[in-house]
Structure formats: structure tokens, C-alpha cells
Design a protein around this motif. Structure first.
Motif, PDB file in Angstrom:
ATOM      1  N   UNK A  87      81.891  26.213-105.027  1.00 11.26           N
ATOM      2  CA  UNK A  87      83.029  26.906-104.473  1.00 11.26           C
ATOM      3  C   UNK A  87      84.184  25.670-103.986  1.00 11.26           C
ATOM      4  N   UNK A  88      85.197  26.007-103.976  1.00 13.74           N
ATOM      5  CA  UNK A  88      86.338  25.069-103.674  1.00 13.74           C
ATOM      6  C   UNK A  88      86.025  24.356-102.378  1.00 13.74           C
ATOM      7  N   UNK A  89      85.368  24.883-101.680  1.00 12.24           N
ATOM      8  CA  UNK A  89      84.870  24.202-100.202  1.00 12.24           C
ATOM      9  C   UNK A  89      84.109  22.664-100.450  1.00 12.24           C
ATOM     10  N   UNK A  90      83.526  22.668-101.700  1.00 10.53           N
ATOM     11  CA  UNK A  90      83.027  21.507-102.029  1.00 10.53           C
ATOM     12  C   UNK A  90      84.001  20.218-102.103  1.00 10.53           C
ATOM     13  N   UNK A  91      85.026  20.528-102.457  1.00  8.05           N
ATOM     14  CA  UNK A  91      86.143  19.487-102.553  1.00  8.05           C
ATOM     15  C   UNK A  91      86.724  18.859-101.211  1.00  8.05           C
ATOM     16  N   UNK A  92      86.575  19.876-100.298  1.00  6.71           N
ATOM     17  CA  UNK A  92      86.888  19.761 -98.899  1.00  6.71           C
ATOM     18  C   UNK A  92      86.045  18.771 -98.284  1.00  6.71           C
ATOM     19  N   UNK A  93      84.504  19.382 -98.623  1.00  7.26           N
ATOM     20  CA  UNK A  93      83.541  18.396 -98.086  1.00  7.26           C
ATOM     21  C   UNK A  93      83.360  16.792 -98.485  1.00  7.26           C
ATOM     22  N   UNK A  94      83.722  16.849-100.070  1.00  4.50           N
ATOM     23  CA  UNK A  94      83.893  15.492-100.587  1.00  4.50           C
ATOM     24  C   UNK A  94      84.928  14.620 -99.770  1.00  4.50           C
ATOM     25  N   UNK A  95      86.203  15.379 -99.640  1.00  2.00           N
ATOM     26  CA  UNK A  95      87.179  14.521 -98.768  1.00  2.00           C
ATOM     27  C   UNK A  95      86.770  14.354 -97.324  1.00  2.00           C
ATOM     28  N   UNK A  96      86.263  15.104 -96.597  1.00  2.00           N
ATOM     29  CA  UNK A  96      85.603  14.999 -95.268  1.00  2.00           C
ATOM     30  C   UNK A  96      84.414  13.714 -95.455  1.00  2.00           C
ATOM     31  N   UNK A  97      83.780  13.800 -96.245  1.00  2.00           N
ATOM     32  CA  UNK A  97      82.642  12.720 -96.452  1.00  2.00           C
ATOM     33  C   UNK A  97      83.542  11.405 -96.485  1.00  2.00           C
ATOM     34  N   UNK A 151      92.031  22.611-112.118  1.00  2.00           N
ATOM     35  CA  UNK A 151      91.650  21.803-113.478  1.00  2.00           C
ATOM     36  C   UNK A 151      90.595  21.379-114.006  1.00  2.00           C
ATOM     37  N   UNK A 152      89.846  20.888-112.895  1.00  2.00           N
ATOM     38  CA  UNK A 152      88.405  20.322-113.295  1.00  2.00           C
ATOM     39  C   UNK A 152      87.448  21.823-113.611  1.00  2.00           C
ATOM     40  N   UNK A 153      87.587  22.687-112.887  1.00  2.00           N
ATOM     41  CA  UNK A 153      87.044  23.977-113.147  1.00  2.00           C
ATOM     42  C   UNK A 153      87.250  24.683-114.566  1.00  2.00           C
ATOM     43  N   UNK A 154      88.478  24.473-114.948  1.00  2.00           N
ATOM     44  CA  UNK A 154      88.708  25.229-116.252  1.00  2.00           C
ATOM     45  C   UNK A 154      88.668  24.434-117.641  1.00  2.00           C
ATOM     46  N   UNK A 155      88.879  23.191-117.533  1.00  2.00           N
ATOM     47  CA  UNK A 155      88.599  22.134-118.739  1.00  2.00           C
ATOM     48  C   UNK A 155      87.296  22.057-119.127  1.00  2.00           C
ATOM     49  N   UNK A 156      87.055  21.938-120.292  1.00  2.00           N
ATOM     50  CA  UNK A 156      85.536  21.969-120.822  1.00  2.00           C
ATOM     51  C   UNK A 156      85.109  20.709-121.285  1.00  2.00           C
ATOM     52  N   UNK A 157      85.886  19.740-121.266  1.00  2.00           N
ATOM     53  CA  UNK A 157      85.633  18.129-121.754  1.00  2.00           C
ATOM     54  C   UNK A 157      86.304  17.250-121.000  1.00  2.00           C
ATOM     55  N   UNK A 158      85.668  16.137-121.016  1.00  2.00           N
ATOM     56  CA  UNK A 158      86.957  15.026-120.247  1.00  2.00           C
ATOM     57  C   UNK A 158      87.731  14.556-121.228  1.00  2.00           C
ATOM     58  N   UNK A 166      95.820  14.296 -92.660  1.00  2.00           N
ATOM     59  CA  UNK A 166      96.017  14.092 -94.179  1.00  2.00           C
ATOM     60  C   UNK A 166      95.126  13.811 -95.091  1.00  2.00           C
ATOM     61  N   UNK A 167      93.997  12.736 -94.458  1.00  2.00           N
ATOM     62  CA  UNK A 167      92.809  12.140 -95.229  1.00  2.00           C
ATOM     63  C   UNK A 167      91.614  12.860 -95.244  1.00  2.00           C
ATOM     64  N   UNK A 168      91.669  13.890 -94.144  1.00  2.00           N
ATOM     65  CA  UNK A 168      90.448  14.619 -93.832  1.00  2.00           C
ATOM     66  C   UNK A 168      90.279  16.190 -94.250  1.00  2.00           C
ATOM     67  N   UNK A 169      91.303  16.823 -93.517  1.00  2.00           N
ATOM     68  CA  UNK A 169      91.504  18.469 -93.777  1.00  2.00           C
ATOM     69  C   UNK A 169      91.912  18.564 -95.067  1.00  2.00           C
ATOM     70  N   UNK A 170      92.875  17.781 -95.726  1.00  2.00           N
ATOM     71  CA  UNK A 170      93.605  17.997 -96.764  1.00  2.00           C
ATOM     72  C   UNK A 170      92.735  17.302 -98.132  1.00  2.00           C
ATOM     73  N   UNK A 215      98.698  22.108-104.143  1.00  3.36           N
ATOM     74  CA  UNK A 215      98.228  20.893-105.005  1.00  3.36           C
ATOM     75  C   UNK A 215      96.894  20.684-104.799  1.00  3.36           C
ATOM     76  N   UNK A 216      96.204  20.882-103.681  1.00  5.88           N
ATOM     77  CA  UNK A 216      94.791  20.919-103.537  1.00  5.88           C
ATOM     78  C   UNK A 216      93.740  21.684-104.582  1.00  5.88           C
ATOM     79  N   UNK A 217      94.308  22.957-104.450  1.00  4.21           N
ATOM     80  CA  UNK A 217      93.512  23.887-105.426  1.00  4.21           C
ATOM     81  C   UNK A 217      94.135  23.530-106.877  1.00  4.21           C
ATOM     82  N   UNK A 218      94.930  22.864-107.113  1.00  6.32           N
ATOM     83  CA  UNK A 218      95.663  22.649-108.428  1.00  6.32           C
ATOM     84  C   UNK A 218      94.330  21.775-109.114  1.00  6.32           C
TER      85      UNK A 218
END
Length: 237
Positions: A93-103, A57-64, A135-139, A50-53
């Protein structure tokens, strides 16, 4: 006058940051150890589906508009996806999503340390407990945003009549994090509304804030309304 007030606030903030006591408080707080733990978890934690999901979604959609259509099948407001959108579109890369959650989780730690009415040892335990440290940091899920808005609401609780617009924006933000966030925002907003009526705080700012909060709740609820074809497929299954 407003510009002068803003300049004075900025000067006070700069002076506070330059104070040795501010840096001493930061060093003795759990913020830096938590940030270090977050960096380690970035490499150790394997993402759940579900993290990758959300990222796919945001990677493959082309408009809001397309993103809004897809999210109708996800059953969640779009705030988390809206934050991920520019990161994915920049080719990160997907690592950016995890950095956002960690921040966001590190920001939660800073708010807890500064505003929680608990002894230091209790705040340390809260910061390194299961939910905040894992739960709120690593995931990388939207739940960290819900917790962040809850902490901001708690920190600004004493200002809710003095600055109703800020409180309303935080309620709207909480509502757009998840279904649970919507429920919590509705309860907190309803309780605050009862207080407003009892205190007869019916000024212009109060009405504007009420409209902002209501719009946030309605926006979140509208995004979680299941599409007609989705409802048919669920009943057929």
C-alpha cells in the motif's frame, strides 16, 4: 589484500556495534525518539496530492520506459520513483512510500548526530525542527533524499580527495533527487573541480570520478527536459 582489508573493516564494525558505549550513545541520541515520532506521523499525516501522484505513477506504469516517458511531464529525476517502483510492484500500500521517507529521515538524524560539528542541544533541535521532523519525515517526497545526500556529502567531505569515487557517486545521487539537488550538485562539483585543478590531482581515479559525477548530472538534466508537446501546451495556455 583487498579482501583482507574488507574483512578487517567488518570485524571492526562488529566490535564497535558490540561495544557498550555504542549502545549507550544510541540510547542517548535522538535517533530512537525520532523513529518513534515517525511511526506516529505515519498514522496522523494525511498524504498530499503530490505524494500520492508519485505512487500512482509507479503503480500504474508497466515498464521503466513508460515510467521515463511519464516523468518527462513531472519535471523531476527518477530516483525517488525508482525507489518506489519495487514497493508498488510488490503490491504494497501507499504506506510503504511513507515508511521509506521515514527511514531516510531517520538516517538523516543518525548522520547529524554522529557528524554534525554542533553541541548536543543544537543537534537535538536540528533533528526535531520543522523541516526534518515534518517536511522530510511525515511528507513522502523526494526532498528527504536530497537532504540525505547533502548530509552524506558533508560527512565525507574530508575524504573527497582520498576517495573521489565515493564523492562522485554522492554528487550523482544528489543531482538525481530533484531540480534543487541538481543545482546543488553542480555547485559542489564545480567547487571540487576547482580544488582538484589547484592541487593538480590528475590521477586515474580522479578522472573516473569526474566522469561518474558528470554522467549523474547529465542524466538528471536529461530527465527534466520538457517534452515537445508539453512545451506547446504550456505556451498555448
Amino acid at each position: 589484500m583487498e579482501q583482507a582489508t574488507g574483512a578487517n573493516r567488518l570485524q571492526r564494525l562488529i566490535a564497535r556495534l558490540q561495544s557498550p558505549s555504542a549502545w549507550r550513545s544510541l540510547v542517548l541520541s535522538p535517533v530512537l525518539p525520532f523513529a518513534a515520532l515517525s511511526l506516529l506521523l505515519l498514522w496522523w499525516h494525511e498524504p498530499w496530492r503530490d505524494e500520492a501522484q508519485a505512487w500512482l505513477i509507479v503503480r500504474d506504469t508497466t515498464s521503466f520506459a513508460q515510467l521515463r516517458h511519464v516523468l518527462a511531464y513531472e519535471g523531476t529525476p527518477a530516483l525517488w520513483h525508482a525507489l518506489l517502483w519495487p514497493l508498488a510492484k510488490l503490491g504494497l500500500p501507499f504506506l510503504a512510500a511513507r515508511v521509506l521517507a521515514a527511514a531516510a529521515a531517520t538516517a538523516c538524524v543518525a548522520i547529524l548526530w554522529k557528524h554534525a560539528p554542533f553541541p548536543n542541544w543544537a543537534r537535538w533541535l536540528l533533528c526535531f525542527g520543522y523541516f526534518l521532523a515534518y517536511e522530510y519525515d511525515a511528507i513522502a517526497r523526494s526532498y528527504v533524499l536530497g537532504f540525505l545526500f547533502l548530509l552524506l556529502l558533508a560527512a565525507c567531505d574530508r575524504l573527497r580527495f582520498e576517495r573521489p569515487g565515493l564523492y562522485a557517486l554522492l554528487l550523482a545521487g544528489l543531482a538525481n533527487t530533484s531540480f534543487h539537488g541538481l543545482l546543488l550538485a553542480a555547485v559542489l562539483g564545480g567547487a571540487h573541480l576547482v580544488e582538484v585543478v589547484r592541487r593538480k590531482e590528475f590521477g586515474r581515479n580522479t578522472w573516473v570520478a569526474a566522469a561518474v559525477a558528470a554522467a549523474g548530472l547529465v542524466l538528471a538534466a536529461s530527465q527534466m527536459r520538457p517534452p515537445a508537446d508539453g512545451a506547446r501546451s504550456s505556451t498555448e495556455g
